[in-house]
Scaffold this motif. Structure first.
Motif, short mmCIF file in Angstrom:
data_model
loop_
_atom_site.label_atom_id
_atom_site.label_comp_id
_atom_site.label_asym_id
_atom_site.label_seq_id
_atom_site.Cartn_x
_atom_site.Cartn_y
_atom_site.Cartn_z
N GLY A 1 0.80 -1.22 0.00
CA GLY A 1 0.00 0.00 0.00
C GLY A 1 0.82 1.26 0.00
O GLY A 1 0.27 2.36 0.05
N HIS A 2 2.17 1.12 -0.04
CA HIS A 2 3.03 2.31 -0.10
C HIS A 2 2.75 3.10 -1.37
O HIS A 2 2.85 4.32 -1.40
N VAL A 3 2.39 2.35 -2.41
CA VAL A 3 1.95 2.96 -3.67
C VAL A 3 0.47 2.62 -3.83
O VAL A 3 0.07 1.47 -3.66
N ARG A 4 -0.35 3.63 -4.16
CA ARG A 4 -1.78 3.41 -4.28
C ARG A 4 -2.25 3.84 -5.66
O ARG A 4 -1.76 4.82 -6.22
N VAL A 5 -3.18 3.08 -6.20
CA VAL A 5 -3.74 3.38 -7.51
C VAL A 5 -5.21 3.73 -7.33
O VAL A 5 -5.98 2.94 -6.78
N ARG A 6 -5.58 4.93 -7.77
CA ARG A 6 -6.95 5.40 -7.66
C ARG A 6 -7.53 5.54 -9.07
O ARG A 6 -6.88 6.11 -9.95
N GLU A 7 -8.72 5.05 -9.27
CA GLU A 7 -9.30 5.05 -10.60
C GLU A 7 -9.75 6.46 -10.99
O GLU A 7 -10.65 7.05 -10.41
N VAL A 8 -9.04 7.02 -11.96
CA VAL A 8 -9.46 8.24 -12.61
C VAL A 8 -9.23 8.02 -14.10
O VAL A 8 -9.67 8.75 -14.92
N ARG A 9 -8.61 6.97 -14.34
CA ARG A 9 -8.13 6.35 -15.59
C ARG A 9 -6.82 6.98 -16.02
O ARG A 9 -6.58 7.32 -17.20
N CYS A 10 -5.90 6.97 -15.13
CA CYS A 10 -6.00 6.72 -13.70
C CYS A 10 -4.88 7.50 -13.04
O CYS A 10 -3.94 7.93 -13.71
N VAL B 1 -1.85 7.75 -9.92
CA VAL B 1 -1.00 6.98 -9.02
C VAL B 1 -0.52 7.92 -7.92
O VAL B 1 0.06 8.97 -8.21
N LEU B 2 -0.76 7.56 -6.68
CA LEU B 2 -0.39 8.37 -5.53
C LEU B 2 0.77 7.70 -4.81
O LEU B 2 0.71 6.51 -4.50
N ALA B 3 1.82 8.46 -4.54
CA ALA B 3 2.99 7.93 -3.82
C ALA B 3 3.74 9.09 -3.21
O ALA B 3 3.44 10.27 -3.49
N ASP B 4 4.73 8.80 -2.35
CA ASP B 4 5.56 9.90 -1.85
C ASP B 4 6.39 10.45 -3.00
O ASP B 4 6.51 9.86 -4.06
N PRO C 1 3.83 16.70 -7.21
CA PRO C 1 4.99 15.97 -6.68
C PRO C 1 4.69 14.54 -6.26
O PRO C 1 5.55 13.66 -6.36
N THR C 2 3.46 14.27 -5.78
CA THR C 2 3.12 12.92 -5.31
C THR C 2 2.03 12.27 -6.14
O THR C 2 1.46 11.26 -5.73
N VAL C 3 1.72 12.83 -7.30
CA VAL C 3 0.61 12.31 -8.12
C VAL C 3 1.07 12.11 -9.56
O VAL C 3 1.61 13.03 -10.18
#
Length: 578
Positions: A390-399, A401-404, A423-425
């Motif tokens: 879960g350190h890297v998360r994928v959110r559907e927007v198509r799409c 990616v959220l991370a540090d 910076p994190t998206v």
């Protein structure tokens, strides 16, 4: 004396014994009265079934009676065989009468020799009973483990089918390699699973049916019985299989029976007797040259099966493997992958897959600890994967990616198709499922999110086939039917309008046959007919009559899977559908 009169003259124990020897007549709709019973016992399907159980002496005696040459046979042996034929309802009366179809068959097929030889002298087995029991239980446990492992694999990845149907040798070899089993054993497991309704067709090949989860959770005795009864009932090779096990009952050497199988099953095809013998050993029905208690259940000498519950033994090892006996526990199936035989392996990918499915590290460690001591390397692996999970998360927007910031920069640099939005998206034009797969392949441990930002718990895809449609066969016991017949021996035939109309159109059918056909037509139920078309070709059809149109029977034909018209005058015989 007519056959129905002979049957009516039997006392209840003798009648029950005859019915027990001819179990096909115990299936509902059961005969009503001795006239129907005589018709059923004299039908082609019933005679074919009983002929498959006869030994050579019984066939020789029957053929001699048909030809009128029984006086040329050995008198002592003939006096032994004749009561056996009478007990089967194949011969009756002082003038030794036979059902007409049987007499016709034996008048054309009389190549079993002119002499009676008597049952071959067979040695008894010398195997220790305890040794036989242990071997049978071990074979049964191995069979259940093999079928379960096979179907578990097919749940995640359907078994590939050939274009022309069936399973090819390449796919069989793959399964044997992955299961660390002999191809012959895997082929038997596939046949058993299919015959018992646990494996069916899906678009991608073959997968477990919806009946499989319930079977998997059942008691070992019930699970084994379902597979073994399906094997014992297979039409292909059935007479040889049944003759082999039946003749070996009572401690007789199975190999000695196999050497004399042509006497016990004289009309067998050219199939290799070693095949059913090997299958019986794999099922646990035969062990150490002996018919086991499991085998005695199949031949009707025992009423139930006794098998110990399979305790799933697990030894967790420091090399991240587990040695498993019995059916693997759910936690093991979730967090490890079967490497071959009894060996399962834990890896970062397998543990991550368990976490994706909703497990937590503390739950994995607790349930694994209940099975065996958890080695330090395995505990470290599970905790490490959860730390990164879960350190890297994928959110559907198509799409997105959220991370540090550092990880996002690394992904943008290493992998194509990502654009930095912040910076994190990161964004991607690919689907969330493909992005998750790409990141996992690259060594990350991402989790999916829904549009609201909640973590999506993934479920492994499970392929399921619909079980085959099973005909519900309600049966009576021989004792129940015998008591019913003696209590009401002569049930009057209903000669209603349909019966009378059919009788005018076909004067060759017997009254019970006309009654079955009329009842099927009036109630919309199934019936089996022997039919001769206008070219003289004969077929046997299971039909559901719908209406009588002039001289024709408008019916649904199960053979053609379509509506068909049958000339009533060309129906040569009728049997109750079973």
């Amino acid at each position: 004396m007519e056959f129905d009169e002979y049957l009516a003259g039997l006392d209840e124990p003798a009648l029950a014994a005859l019915l027990r020897a001819r179990p096909d007549v115990l299936v509902e709709p059961a005969p009503r009265g001795f006239a129907e019973l005589a018709q059923r016992l004299s039908s082609a399907s019933s005679l074919v079934a009983v002929l498959q159980t006869l030994n050579r002496d019984q066939l020789v005696a029957g053929e001699a009676i048909t030809a009128g040459t029984q006086h040329l046979l050995d008198r002592r042996l003939f006096r032994e065989v004749l009561p056996q034929l009478q007990a089967l309802g194949l011969v009756w009366g002082t003038d030794l009468r036979l059902p007409p179809l049987l007499a016709q068959h034996w008048s054309f097929d009389s190549d079993h020799g002119p002499e009676l030889t008597g049952r071959p002298e067979l040695p008894l087995t010398s195997a220790d009973a305890a040794t036989v029991s242990r071997a049978a239980q071990a074979a049964a446990a191995a069979l259940l483990d093999g079928v379960t492992s096979l179907l578990d694999k097919a749940t995640e990845r359907p078994i590939a089918a050939l274009k022309k149907g069936g399973i090819g040798s390449r796919e069989l070899s793959r399964l044997a390699r992955e299961l660390s089993a002999e191809p012959g054993s895997v082929a038997l497991w596939l046949d058993l699973a299919g015959a018992s309704g646990l494996l069916g067709e899906v678009d991608a090949g073959f997968a477990p049916t919806t009946d499989y989860p319930e079977w998997r959770q059942g008691r070992p005795a019930q699970r084994w019985a379902q597979l073994a009864v399906a094997w014992y009932s297979w039409p292909e090779g059935g007479p040889v299989r049944r003759a082999l096990l039946t003749a070996a009952a009572g401690g007789v050497s199975v190999r000695a029976v196999a050497a004399e199988i042509d006497w016990f099953c004289p009309d067998r095809d050219d199939e290799d007797i070693a095949v059913p013998l090997r299958e019986a050993e794999l099922l646990g029905a035969v062990a150490a040259d002996t018919l086991t208690e499991l085998g005695e259940f199949l031949v009707g000498r025992r009423d139930d099966v006794v098998l110990p519950e399979q305790a799933a033994g697990v030894v967790l090892q420091s090399d991240l493997t587990a040695v498993v006996s019995g059916v693997p526990a759910p936690v093991l199936a979730a967090a490890a992958v079967r490497e071959g035989g009894a060996v399962w392996r834990f890896s970062a990918a397998s543990v991550r897959s368990a976490l994706d499915a909703g497990w937590r590290a503390e739950d994995l460690l607790r349930e694994l600890g209940e099975l065996s001591a958890v080695p330090q390397p395995l505990a470290y692996l599970i905790n490490d994967v959860e730390r990164r999970h879960g350190h890297v998360r994928v959110r559907e927007v198509r799409c997105c990616v959220l991370a540090d910031e550092a990880t996002a920069a690394e992904i943008e640099h290493r992998l194509p198709g990502f654009t930095r939005l912040a910076p994190t998206v990161l964004s991607s034009s690919d689907s969330p499922a493909n992005v998750l797969a790409l990141l996992r392949k690259a060594g990350y441990a991402p989790v999916g999110e829904n549009p609201a930002g909640a973590v999506v718990v993934e479920r492994r895809p499970q392929h399921r086939a619909e079980p085959p449609a099973m005909v519900d066969k309600n049966t009576l016991t021989a004792e129940e039917l015998a008591a019913r017949l003696i209590a009401e021996p002569h049930v009057p035939i209903k000669r209603g309008p349909t019966f009378r109309r059919l009788a005018r159109l076909n004067r060759d059918l017997s009254e019970p046959e006309l009654a079955w056909l009329a009842e099927a037509l009036d109630t919309g139920s199934d019936v089996v007919i022997g039919y001769r078309d206008r070219k003289g070709s004969r077929t046997v059809r299971r039909i559901r009559p719908e209406q009588l149109v002039d001289d024709w029977l408008d019916s649904w034909c199960y053979l053609r899977e379509d509506d068909r018209y049958f000339a009533v005058a060309n129906i040569e015989c009728v049997e109750a559908a079973r």
